[in-house]
Scaffold this active site. Structure first.
Site, PDB file in Angstrom:
ATOM      1  N   ASP A  36       0.933  -1.203   0.051  1.00 53.46           N
ATOM      2  CA  ASP A  36       0.131  -0.022   0.124  1.00 53.46           C
ATOM      3  C   ASP A  36       0.971   1.084   0.036  1.00 53.46           C
ATOM      4  O   ASP A  36       2.041   1.058   0.004  1.00 53.46           O
ATOM      5  CB  ASP A  36      -1.061   0.059   1.230  1.00 53.46           C
ATOM      6  CG  ASP A  36      -0.438  -0.020   2.564  1.00 53.46           C
ATOM      7  OD1 ASP A  36       0.703   0.584   2.483  1.00 53.46           O
ATOM      8  OD2 ASP A  36      -0.833  -0.462   3.684  1.00 53.46           O
ATOM      9  N   SER A  37       0.108   2.373   0.061  1.00 50.54           N
ATOM     10  CA  SER A  37       0.994   3.486  -0.014  1.00 50.54           C
ATOM     11  C   SER A  37       2.074   3.920   0.769  1.00 50.54           C
ATOM     12  O   SER A  37       3.152   4.342   0.667  1.00 50.54           O
ATOM     13  CB  SER A  37       0.073   4.916  -0.351  1.00 50.54           C
ATOM     14  OG  SER A  37      -0.770   4.993   0.500  1.00 50.54           O
TER      15      SER A  37
END
Lengths: 77, 246
Positions: A36-37
């Site tokens: 994920d980011s």
């Protein structure tokens, strides 16, 4: 370049718990390696420490694949 | 207990920040006492903490200045090798009616009270993410919830802190970094001493517990949020205000 790839790969496998054979130059952290980011931010931090360099925030945003990271390190180290 | 934990408290040379620094030290934490201008009073706090047998250092930094904040965090980690607890407490007031409030008074209060929280949070997040452990406790204010005439800048900043607390809590929860806020009511400090008697009397009428709070009342709640007793809480704002706003 190969040495950098191997080191980057090792960090990715460790950090993202990714399968080794999925970590190719073309692999996208988010689309292929299930990051994920926040994982990507963390990965960039780890690369900074490992290669003893500072990656500017603007540059970090353009690092999306394993190849992006390897090339960035190769040309900025 | 907070043994072997390292806490950085901004604006810790006096008032609520000082009480928080002493309370966390009492629980066993080592403390970084940040101050903006008053080195002498910061050193007094350091001395008090050392007398409890804990380590403490003071670091001067303007929380509204990114370079200054980055250096403070770097120096903290250099000294203690970790940073477990950040208490964003530093704050100023420049009260006036909106009609009379200067643009600079608005900007100054937003820069210290809101941007300062962002800068300090950003600067510690790397270390806390690596540790897979962190507690960030932001000092909001009850007026950030209720509004208050004459404090548009302060209220806007404190309401902003509550929103910032929630966003940060959501972003960092997966890394075991918990972010909560405390909203003090009317606490007896240098900051509230500046209020007029008329303002004080009006406020007392609105407090069900009918008295001012003491800095220690806030410090004990911060201690709770810094400890593992609050490990299933994040993104919350606790009102510590004698029941003023419910």
């Amino acid at each position: 370049m190969d040495a950098i790839f191997e080191k980057v790969k090792e960090i990715i496998v460790d950090q993202l718990e990714a399968e080794e054979d999925k970590v190719t130059m073309e692999a996208s952290f988010i689309d292929d390696l299930e990051a994920d980011s926040l994982d990507v931010v963390e990965l960039v931090m780890e690369l900074e420490d490992e290669f003893d360099m500072e990656i500017a925030e603007e540059d970090a945003e353009s690092i999306k694949t394993v190849g992006d990271a390897v090339n960035y390190i190769n040309s900025n180290r | 207990m907070l043994t072997e934990k390292v806490a950085l408290v901004t604006g810790a040379s006096r008032g609520i920040g000082r009480a928080i620094a002493l309370e966390l030290a009492k629980e066993g934490a080592d403390i970084v006492v940040n101050y903006a201008g008053n080195k002498e009073r910061a050193e007094e706090v350091v001395k008090e903490i050392e007398e409890m047998g804990r380590k403490a250092i003071s670091i001067q930094a303007d929380v509204s200045d990114e370079i200054s904040v980055k250096k403070m965090i770097k120096d903290t980690i250099k000294e203690f090798n970790r940073l477990d607890i950040l208490v964003n407490n530093a704050g100023i007031t420049k009260d006036n009616l909106i009609m009379r409030m200067k643009e600079k008074d608005f900007d100054d209060v937003i820069n210290t009270n809101l941007k300062g929280v962002f800068l300090c949070t950003k600067a510690v997040s790397r270390q806390m993410m690596k540790q897979r452990y962190g507690r960030i406790i932001n000092m909001a204010s009850i007026v950030g919830v209720s509004g208050n005439p004459g404090q548009a800048n302060y209220v806007a900043a404190k309401a902003g802190v509550i929103g910032l607390t929630k966003s940060t809590a959501k972003e960092l929860a997966s890394r075991n970094i918990l972010v909560n806020a405390v909203a003090p009511g009317f606490i007896s400090t240098d900051m509230t001493a500046e209020l007029t008697n008329e303002q004080k009397e009006a406020m007392l009428k609105m407090i069900p517990l009918a008295k001012l709070g003491q800095p220690e009342d806030i410090a004990r709640v911060v201690r709770f949020l810094a400890s593992d007793d609050s490990s299933y809480m994040t993104g919350q704002t606790l009102h510590v205000d004698g029941g003023m706003v419910m």
